[in-house]
Design a protein around this motif. Structure first.
Motif, mmCIF file in Angstrom:
data_model
loop_
_atom_site.group_PDB
_atom_site.id
_atom_site.type_symbol
_atom_site.label_atom_id
_atom_site.label_comp_id
_atom_site.label_asym_id
_atom_site.label_seq_id
_atom_site.Cartn_x
_atom_site.Cartn_y
_atom_site.Cartn_z
ATOM 1 N N PRO A 49 -78.842 3.093 126.163
ATOM 2 C CA PRO A 49 -79.391 4.339 126.920
ATOM 3 C C PRO A 49 -79.590 3.619 128.145
ATOM 4 N N GLY A 50 -79.750 2.462 128.663
ATOM 5 C CA GLY A 50 -79.823 2.177 130.063
ATOM 6 C C GLY A 50 -78.498 1.895 130.860
ATOM 7 N N MET A 51 -77.425 2.500 130.120
ATOM 8 C CA MET A 51 -76.199 2.054 130.986
ATOM 9 C C MET A 51 -76.365 2.793 132.346
ATOM 10 N N ALA A 52 -75.887 1.921 133.182
ATOM 11 C CA ALA A 52 -76.017 2.299 134.809
ATOM 12 C C ALA A 52 -74.922 3.009 135.051
ATOM 13 N N ASP A 53 -73.581 3.028 134.286
ATOM 14 C CA ASP A 53 -72.746 3.794 135.066
ATOM 15 C C ASP A 53 -72.647 5.241 134.209
ATOM 16 N N PRO A 54 -72.946 6.373 134.742
ATOM 17 C CA PRO A 54 -73.059 7.580 134.004
ATOM 18 C C PRO A 54 -71.664 8.166 133.423
ATOM 19 N N PHE B 218 -70.048 6.112 131.476
ATOM 20 C CA PHE B 218 -70.122 5.755 129.892
ATOM 21 C C PHE B 218 -71.294 6.076 129.466
ATOM 22 N N SER B 219 -72.189 6.751 129.901
ATOM 23 C CA SER B 219 -73.519 7.078 129.153
ATOM 24 C C SER B 219 -73.084 7.865 127.736
ATOM 25 N N GLY B 220 -73.379 7.558 126.626
ATOM 26 C CA GLY B 220 -73.365 8.035 125.397
ATOM 27 C C GLY B 220 -71.863 7.826 124.922
ATOM 28 N N THR B 221 -71.209 6.860 125.046
ATOM 29 C CA THR B 221 -69.773 6.743 124.881
ATOM 30 C C THR B 221 -69.686 5.796 123.813
ATOM 31 N N VAL B 222 -68.603 5.809 123.131
ATOM 32 C CA VAL B 222 -67.977 4.563 122.033
ATOM 33 C C VAL B 222 -66.724 4.331 122.604
ATOM 34 N N VAL B 223 -66.237 2.977 123.025
ATOM 35 C CA VAL B 223 -65.348 2.803 123.627
ATOM 36 C C VAL B 223 -64.563 1.738 122.575
ATOM 37 N N TYR B 224 -63.154 2.149 122.065
ATOM 38 C CA TYR B 224 -62.558 1.170 121.318
ATOM 39 C C TYR B 224 -61.837 0.176 122.146
ATOM 40 N N LEU B 225 -61.935 -1.113 122.045
ATOM 41 C CA LEU B 225 -61.347 -2.127 122.754
ATOM 42 C C LEU B 225 -59.805 -2.576 122.217
ATOM 43 N N CYS B 226 -58.985 -2.179 123.162
ATOM 44 C CA CYS B 226 -57.449 -2.338 122.676
ATOM 45 C C CYS B 226 -57.181 -4.129 122.991
ATOM 46 N N GLN B 227 -57.722 -4.560 124.059
ATOM 47 C CA GLN B 227 -57.522 -5.842 124.364
ATOM 48 C C GLN B 227 -58.686 -6.508 124.983
ATOM 49 N N HIS B 228 -58.989 -7.866 124.759
ATOM 50 C CA HIS B 228 -60.253 -8.478 125.399
ATOM 51 C C HIS B 228 -59.575 -10.031 125.577
ATOM 52 N N ASN B 229 -59.378 -10.435 126.552
ATOM 53 C CA ASN B 229 -58.976 -12.119 126.840
ATOM 54 C C ASN B 229 -59.466 -12.497 128.324
ATOM 55 N N PRO C 218 -57.890 17.951 120.086
ATOM 56 C CA PRO C 218 -58.377 17.482 121.534
ATOM 57 C C PRO C 218 -57.530 16.403 122.055
ATOM 58 N N VAL C 219 -57.309 16.300 123.382
ATOM 59 C CA VAL C 219 -57.017 15.318 124.253
ATOM 60 C C VAL C 219 -58.250 14.623 124.702
ATOM 61 N N PHE C 220 -58.699 13.288 124.817
ATOM 62 C CA PHE C 220 -59.745 12.665 125.011
ATOM 63 C C PHE C 220 -59.772 12.216 126.467
ATOM 64 N N PHE C 221 -61.005 11.948 127.075
ATOM 65 C CA PHE C 221 -61.272 11.315 128.284
ATOM 66 C C PHE C 221 -61.151 9.888 127.865
ATOM 67 N N GLY C 222 -60.166 9.127 128.135
ATOM 68 C CA GLY C 222 -60.069 7.511 127.870
ATOM 69 C C GLY C 222 -60.994 6.758 128.706
ATOM 70 N N GLY C 223 -61.040 7.184 129.805
ATOM 71 C CA GLY C 223 -62.099 6.295 130.789
ATOM 72 C C GLY C 223 -61.436 6.677 132.292
ATOM 73 N N PRO C 224 -62.136 6.153 133.280
ATOM 74 C CA PRO C 224 -61.698 6.555 134.571
ATOM 75 C C PRO C 224 -60.781 6.009 135.402
#
Length: 189
Positions: A17-22, A24-35, A72-78
């Motif tokens: 709830p305290g997400m500073a970036d509006p 991403f507020s209320g989002t679920v993100v699937y991480l495809c890669q993290h390294n 639907p086509v989704f907003f995947g990120g900015p």
């Protein structure tokens, strides 16, 4: 690089709830890669007003599969919002530009994957986004440390079968909690 570095590939990021970036507020993100270089993910619960039929019409592709027309086509990120990103099950087909993700999924950005979808070939379950989310080295870990995100192992049922409006609560349920239990304040012992 430390041997105990976390790897969040194939996990959900759930915005606190305290997400500073509006964005991403209320989002679920699937991480495809993290390294060690950073992370890339796709927001999975923010449909746009564009459906597959209208997107395919813009690309001069004829969508042959009736049930997909209204998907639907989704907003995947900015980032790279003019680019399509298709998150799909691996089916053994090699596309021009794909990233294999642990857990049997792939993220493909080339037009040949859209041509396969239009012709009813390829895979049964997929999610198409415009844009993606990205973090530089250490940025995501910093945001998690500042109570910006919860993390949990991804569940393909949530990705492909749960209605978009219910994905946030479904992802939280994987942790045994609901949004009513969340606070914008971080606690540290």
């Amino acid at each position: 690089m430390s041997n105990n570095r976390i790897n969040l590939t194939n996990q959900f990021l759930i915005a606190m709830p305290g997400m500073a970036d509006p964005t991403f507020s209320g989002t679920v993100v699937y991480l495809c890669q993290h390294n060690e270089r950073g992370a890339i993910g796709l927001v999975i619960n923010k449909p746009t007003d564009i459906n597959l039929q209208s997107l395919f019409d813009r690309l001069d592709l004829k969508l042959e599969i009736e049930p997909l027309i209204h998907q639907p086509v989704f907003f995947g990120g900015p980032l790279q919002m003019e680019q399509g990103f298709v998150l799909h099950e691996s089916n053994g087909t090699s596309y021009s530009s794909s990233l294999s993700v642990a857990g049997g999924l792939e993220m493909t950005t080339s037009k040949d994957v859209l041509e396969a979808v239009a012709q009813g070939e390829g895979f049964n379950r997929f999610l198409l986004t415009l844009g993606h989310a990205g973090w530089s080295a250490g940025q995501l870990e910093d945001e998690i440390g500042k109570n910006g995100w919860l993390t949990v192992d991804a569940d393909s049922n949530i990705l492909f079968n749960i209605p978009p409006a219910d994905r946030f609560e479904a992802a939280l349920a994987l942790l045994g909690i609901s949004s009513m239990m969340l606070s914008a304040d971080a606690g540290h012992a």
